[in-house]
Write a protein that holds these residues in place. Structure first.
Motif, mmCIF file in Angstrom:
data_model
loop_
_atom_site.group_PDB
_atom_site.id
_atom_site.type_symbol
_atom_site.label_atom_id
_atom_site.label_comp_id
_atom_site.label_asym_id
_atom_site.label_seq_id
_atom_site.Cartn_x
_atom_site.Cartn_y
_atom_site.Cartn_z
ATOM 1 N N LYS A 96 -13.692 -3.509 -39.565
ATOM 2 C CA LYS A 96 -13.296 -4.771 -40.195
ATOM 3 C C LYS A 96 -14.081 -5.958 -39.653
ATOM 4 O O LYS A 96 -14.295 -6.940 -40.344
ATOM 5 C CB LYS A 96 -11.796 -4.992 -40.005
ATOM 6 N N ASP B 59 -8.888 1.049 -43.340
ATOM 7 C CA ASP B 59 -7.864 0.319 -42.586
ATOM 8 C C ASP B 59 -6.572 0.562 -43.379
ATOM 9 O O ASP B 59 -6.554 0.406 -44.607
ATOM 10 C CB ASP B 59 -8.240 -1.173 -42.576
ATOM 11 N N SER B 60 -5.494 0.966 -42.706
ATOM 12 C CA SER B 60 -4.339 1.497 -43.443
ATOM 13 C C SER B 60 -3.762 0.501 -44.457
ATOM 14 O O SER B 60 -3.391 0.881 -45.563
ATOM 15 C CB SER B 60 -3.252 1.960 -42.467
ATOM 16 N N GLU B 61 -3.712 -0.791 -44.072
ATOM 17 C CA GLU B 61 -3.117 -1.790 -44.972
ATOM 18 C C GLU B 61 -3.988 -1.981 -46.211
ATOM 19 O O GLU B 61 -3.491 -2.120 -47.327
ATOM 20 C CB GLU B 61 -2.975 -3.138 -44.253
ATOM 21 N N ASN C 177 -5.433 -8.712 -34.676
ATOM 22 C CA ASN C 177 -5.811 -7.667 -35.640
ATOM 23 C C ASN C 177 -5.361 -8.046 -37.047
ATOM 24 O O ASN C 177 -6.103 -7.860 -38.020
ATOM 25 C CB ASN C 177 -5.204 -6.323 -35.225
ATOM 26 N N LYS C 178 -4.162 -8.606 -37.144
ATOM 27 C CA LYS C 178 -3.651 -8.965 -38.481
ATOM 28 C C LYS C 178 -4.406 -10.160 -39.036
ATOM 29 O O LYS C 178 -4.570 -10.295 -40.247
ATOM 30 C CB LYS C 178 -2.156 -9.249 -38.369
ATOM 31 N N GLU D 148 -7.438 -8.719 -40.377
ATOM 32 C CA GLU D 148 -7.123 -7.978 -41.609
ATOM 33 C C GLU D 148 -6.878 -8.896 -42.799
ATOM 34 O O GLU D 148 -7.189 -8.535 -43.942
ATOM 35 C CB GLU D 148 -5.908 -7.074 -41.380
HETATM 36 MG MG MG Z 1 -4.835 -1.929 -39.967
#
Ligand code: MG
Ligand code: NDP
Length: 387
Positions: free
Chosen positions: A124, A149-151, A217-218, A221
């Motif tokens: 990312k 990335d899971s989201e 991290n968020k 993201e």
């Molecule tokens: Mg993630």
């Protein structure tokens, strides 16, 4: 058969990708890897997957592999960037997984964006720093970017077949809250490295584990999502969801909300991404026990709003702001891991560096590296002043 090049194969995402490939040998073939320093793991992968190509820039890694595999005439041991670029562009390569950690993944992600293949994107940081370069390049070369990335993979799965966002009214990105859920920043001055690295739900590399603990991290993201789905930041809401079962929720303008769920296991989004445009792969996933499931949601803590406001500013203003944010954070995380600063000071390093380095409106490939470098120098000065 899909042929895969796995960049950052010796890391945590690398492990998950290898596990999915192993379970789907009739459909997936590992053609090559890149790594940095983990020579034993690279050797294991080479043997296990009867690898044809391995790339590492490191002198030590290169020398060690040359020696260990001197009788393996089937293995190409590559060291020059031009050789990596050639490999990524080979006709039989279908998928390139970008799973190097941090800004170090930018160069190979840019190479991959020019190939016209499918990129499975984990790195990312390259999008945060250089989304304005990578996405146009990918478009120009008809390179498809599929997020792992899971989201983001969840959003990708919740959007319709055409991936159009015209009918979307909101997207919720969930955050686990990490190991310091419900803790104020002011309570984090004494936490240890071990505590910060111990994520309650996910097993990940060191850098992203610290980013998860700080919630940076968020922020990364949010910026990543803004670029990958080409939507204004106002569409995105960040919600803390400690169980990490729902990875994102897409709400459409007619009131339907679609979410993607799975137990926290990176192999799930990776298996989806490896099967994109094709039928789904098999995976020995752990099933959700719906009858005993309890899902909770809460707001982002008040004292993290400031860092999210910076992320939203970056989404709106772009230019060099993402490079500065990313580089300041990388120095802050490294300084925490080196025990030069306490955990709570990660925020201070980011805020002060972000205020110091002057922003420029437009960036290109050369200036990205200059700005990254300049920011690291400034961030190190901040670290020195507070350590
Ligand atoms: Mg993630
Ligand atoms: P790891 O630290 O576990 O692995 C990083 C990989 O990158 C290793 O293969 C490492 O090589 C390689 N690498 C590190 N530095 C360099 C460098 N300078 N040059 C070349 N290769 C390098 O990281 P993760 O797997 O956890 O994360 C990888 C990326 O995926 C990150 O961008 C992260 O944000 C993202 N991501 C990770 C998730 C996870 O669950 N882990 C979830 C979602 C996204 P070596 O080990 O040989 O030194």
């Amino acid at each position: 058969m899909k042929n895969i090049i796995l960049l950052g194969a010796t890391g945590s995402i690398g492990d998950s990708v290898l596990s999915v490939i192993k379970q789907n040998k009739n459909k997936l073939n590992l053609l090559g890897i890149s790594f940095n320093s983990n020579i034993p793991k690279a050797k294991y992968i080479i043997n296990e997957f009867r690898l044809k190509n391995v790339y590492s820039e490191s002198d030590e890694s290169h020398k060690s592999l040359k020696h260990a595999f001197k009788n393996n005439y089937e293995l190409n041991i590559l060291k020059d960037k031009s050789e990596l670029e050639e490999l990524l562009n080979e006709d039989d390569v279908d998928i390139i997984v970008s799973a190097i950690s941090g800004f170090a993944g930018l160069e190979s992600t840019i190479m991959a964006a020019k190939t016209g293949k499918t990129i499975l994107l984990a790195n990312k940081e390259s999008i945060v720093a250089a989304g304005d370069v990578i996405l146009p390049l990918a478009k120009k070369h008809s390179t498809e970017i599929v997020p792992i990335d899971s989201e983001h993979n969840a959003i990708f799965q919740c959007l319709g077949f055409d991936k159009k966002t015209d009918d979307v009214s909101k997207i919720v990105i969930t955050a686990s809250g990490g190991p310091f859920l419900n803790k104020k920043i002011s309570q984090l001055s004494k936490v240890t490295k071990k505590e910060a690295l111990s994520h309650p739900n996910w097993e990940m590399g060191a850098k992203i584990s610290i980013d998860s603990a700080s919630l940076v991290n968020k922020c990364l993201e949010l910026i990543e999502a803004r670029y990958l789905f080409d939507l204004d930041e106002k569409f995105f809401e960040i919600v803390v969801h400690p169980q990490s079962i729902i990875h994102s929720i897409v709400t459409y303008k007619d009131g339907s909300s679609i979410c993607q769920m799975s137990n926290p296991d990176m192999r799930v989004p990776i298996a989806h991404a490896l099967s994109v445009n094709d039928s789904r792969l098999n995976l020995d996933f752990s099933k959700i026990d719906f009858s005993s499931l309890s899902l909770t949601f809460q707001k982002i803590p008040e004292d993290r709003v400031q860092i999210f406001n910076i992320a939203r500013y970056i989404c709106n203003n772009r230019g060099s702001s993402g490079i500065i944010f990313n580089a300041a954070n990388e120095i802050a995380v490294q300084s925490f891991l080196n025990e030069q600063i306490t955990f709570d000071k990660i925020y201070e390093v980011i805020y002060r560096t972000f205020d110091t380095v002057s922003l420029s409106k437009s960036i290109d490939l050369e200036t990205i590296y200059e700005i990254d470098n300049q920011t690291r120098i400034e961030a190190k000065k901040v670290v020195k002043s507070i350590s």
